[in-house]
Design an enzyme around this catalytic site. Structure first.
Site, mmCIF file in Angstrom:
data_model
loop_
_atom_site.group_PDB
_atom_site.id
_atom_site.type_symbol
_atom_site.label_atom_id
_atom_site.label_comp_id
_atom_site.label_asym_id
_atom_site.label_seq_id
_atom_site.Cartn_x
_atom_site.Cartn_y
_atom_site.Cartn_z
ATOM 1 C CB ILE A 111 -0.976 -0.014 1.219
ATOM 2 C CG1 ILE A 111 -2.199 0.891 0.976
ATOM 3 C CG2 ILE A 111 -0.297 0.380 2.510
ATOM 4 C CD1 ILE A 111 -3.182 0.356 0.000
ATOM 5 C CG HIS A 113 4.403 0.611 -4.217
ATOM 6 N ND1 HIS A 113 5.544 0.900 -4.924
ATOM 7 C CD2 HIS A 113 4.770 -0.289 -3.260
ATOM 8 C CE1 HIS A 113 6.550 0.192 -4.436
ATOM 9 N NE2 HIS A 113 6.100 -0.539 -3.427
ATOM 10 C CD GLU A 120 -7.505 -4.026 2.803
ATOM 11 O OE1 GLU A 120 -7.204 -2.836 2.998
ATOM 12 O OE2 GLU A 120 -7.032 -4.969 3.448
ATOM 13 C CE1 TYR A 121 -14.508 -10.258 1.427
ATOM 14 C CE2 TYR A 121 -13.631 -9.890 3.630
ATOM 15 C CZ TYR A 121 -14.496 -10.544 2.776
ATOM 16 O OH TYR A 121 -15.342 -11.493 3.282
ATOM 17 C CB ALA A 123 -12.335 -6.824 7.927
ATOM 18 C CG ASP A 212 0.270 4.772 -14.775
ATOM 19 O OD1 ASP A 212 1.457 4.410 -14.779
ATOM 20 O OD2 ASP A 212 -0.124 5.795 -14.176
ATOM 21 C CG HIS A 214 5.707 5.651 -15.217
ATOM 22 N ND1 HIS A 214 7.061 5.514 -15.427
ATOM 23 C CD2 HIS A 214 5.571 6.556 -14.205
ATOM 24 C CE1 HIS A 214 7.719 6.301 -14.593
ATOM 25 N NE2 HIS A 214 6.834 6.940 -13.836
ATOM 26 C CG HIS A 218 8.331 3.255 -9.115
ATOM 27 N ND1 HIS A 218 9.659 3.631 -9.077
ATOM 28 C CD2 HIS A 218 7.824 3.572 -7.893
ATOM 29 C CE1 HIS A 218 9.930 4.150 -7.890
ATOM 30 N NE2 HIS A 218 8.837 4.127 -7.155
ATOM 31 N NE ARG A 223 7.535 -2.756 -2.352
ATOM 32 C CZ ARG A 223 7.837 -2.476 -1.095
ATOM 33 N NH1 ARG A 223 8.637 -3.264 -0.401
ATOM 34 N NH2 ARG A 223 7.351 -1.383 -0.523
#
Ligand SMILES: Cc1cc2nc3c(=O)[nH]c(=O)nc-3n(C[C@H](O)[C@H](O)[C@H](O)COP(=O)(O)OP(=O)(O)OC[C@H]3O[C@@H](n4cnc5c(N)ncnc54)[C@H](O)[C@@H]3O)c2cc1C
Length: 301
Positions: A111, A113, A120-121, A123, A212, A214, A218, A223
């Site tokens: 997250i 990034h 998100e699901y 909870a 996107d 680009h 990154h 990662r």
């Protein structure tokens, strides 16, 4: 990964339904669309939607009316030029939307990034499944003694078993208490938004993540790199395969210039030139710090 028969049927149904379109499609990505790719023990990555292909990048770069050049070599040359010179906006013309199922501690890294759209699901609204990430024995490693942010030797035998037992027992106990707090023998239980706070960080969550090309590059550069933690790298590596199928020319340029390339500082360039001229360059006479020199030697020997 354990998809229920209903989830598998939904994916098959989505893949069976085809639509005629005037939009460009990528043959490689059409094969990937909706398919769930397994990651870790219960995780997955799948493409839900995408926009553009290699041609969309060159078309945007040329701001052309039609499909642009028919020569793949021209397109490849242009894409490599754009990548080499950090002319990044044409790559932003391609988009992709992923469905990702991942442990919460991986989601916390992901997250960070910020240049993506996430949903998100909930909870608060729904009850989380009894699914926890438990590392496979080949990833159960001790703290590295040389790298504060890394892993060292694998745990073996009784020690490995002891750690696995702790991980499983704690997760099971926490989930039992979660269920217990939510509902007590037909009586109203604790709110879902509060009961979840007791769950461990290896519980799985899910989200839709749209980005996107680009910014995806990154993300992948950081990662899918060996410095990234194995668990997020496992996702990034699957996504690299997907992107390679989607935009093979752009991925080739990314692999060459970003993943395979290295950055050189001004001092690094100078040291390299002096070495090529036959001079013996050391850390002391290079002007580089010990850390910089270590990294320089790591690449250039
Ligand atoms: C190996 C590794 C170790 C890490 N360790 C830590 C750690 O110990 N602690 C920690 O907190 N984080 C850590 N991080 C996270 C890291 O610092 C970044 O937050 C993360 O990689 C996201 O990168 P990003 O900001 O470039 O990406 P994005 O958020 O996607 O941003 C992409 C680019 O957009 C621009 N941008 C986006 N938002 C802004 C903004 N608000 N202002 C200015 N420019 C912006 C920047 O140029 C940025 O590079 C680590 C990351 C890696 C890969």
């Amino acid at each position: 990964m354990t998809l229920t028969p209903e989830q598998q049927a939904e994916i098959q149904e989505a893949r069976a339904e085809t639509r005629p379109t005037l939009r460009v499609t990528s043959e490689g990505m059409e094969k990937r669309l909706y398919v769930a790719h397994e990651v870790l023990d219960h995780g997955l990555v799948r493409v839900i939607d995408y926009m553009g292909d290699d041609n969309a990048i060159t078309q945007a770069a040329r701001v052309s009316y039609g499909k642009g050049t028919k020569h793949v070599t021209n397109d490849e040359g242009l894409i490599r030029y754009l990548m080499r010179h950090w002319h990044s906006t044409p790559f932003e013309m391609c988009e992709v939307k992923f469905h990702v199922k991942l442990p919460v501690f991986v989601a916390r890294q992901w997250i960070r990034h910020r240049t993506a759209n996430v949903n998100e699901y909930s909870a608060r609204y729904s009850i989380l499944d009894r699914e926890f990430y438990i590392p496979a024995p080949e990833h159960l490693a001790a703290q590295s003694t040389v790298n504060n942010q890394g892993r060292g030797e694998l745990l073996q035998g009784e020690e490995a078993q002891r750690v696995l037992d702790i991980l499983r027992d704690d997760a099971t106990r926490a989930y039992d208490h979660y269920e217990d707090m939510l509902s007590q023998d037909g009586q109203k239980g604790l709110a879902r938004e509060l009961a979840r706070m007791n769950l461990p960080a290896n519980v799985y969550t899910q989200w839709y993540w749209k980005v996107d090309l680009h910014n995806l590059f990154h993300f992948l550069r950081l990662r899918a790199d060996t410095h990234a933690q194995y668990e997020i790298r496992a996702y990034a590596e699957v996504m690299c395969d997907i992107v390679r199928d989607w935009v093979p020319l752009a991925y080739g340029a990314f692999e060459d210039y970003r993943m395979g390339g290295v950055n050189l500082s001004g001092k690094g360039v100078e040291a390299l030139k002096r070495r090529l001229a036959g001079e013996v360059v050391t850390q002391e006479n290079s002007g580089m710090s010990k850390g910089e020199w270590r990294e320089f030697e790591g690449v250039w020997g």
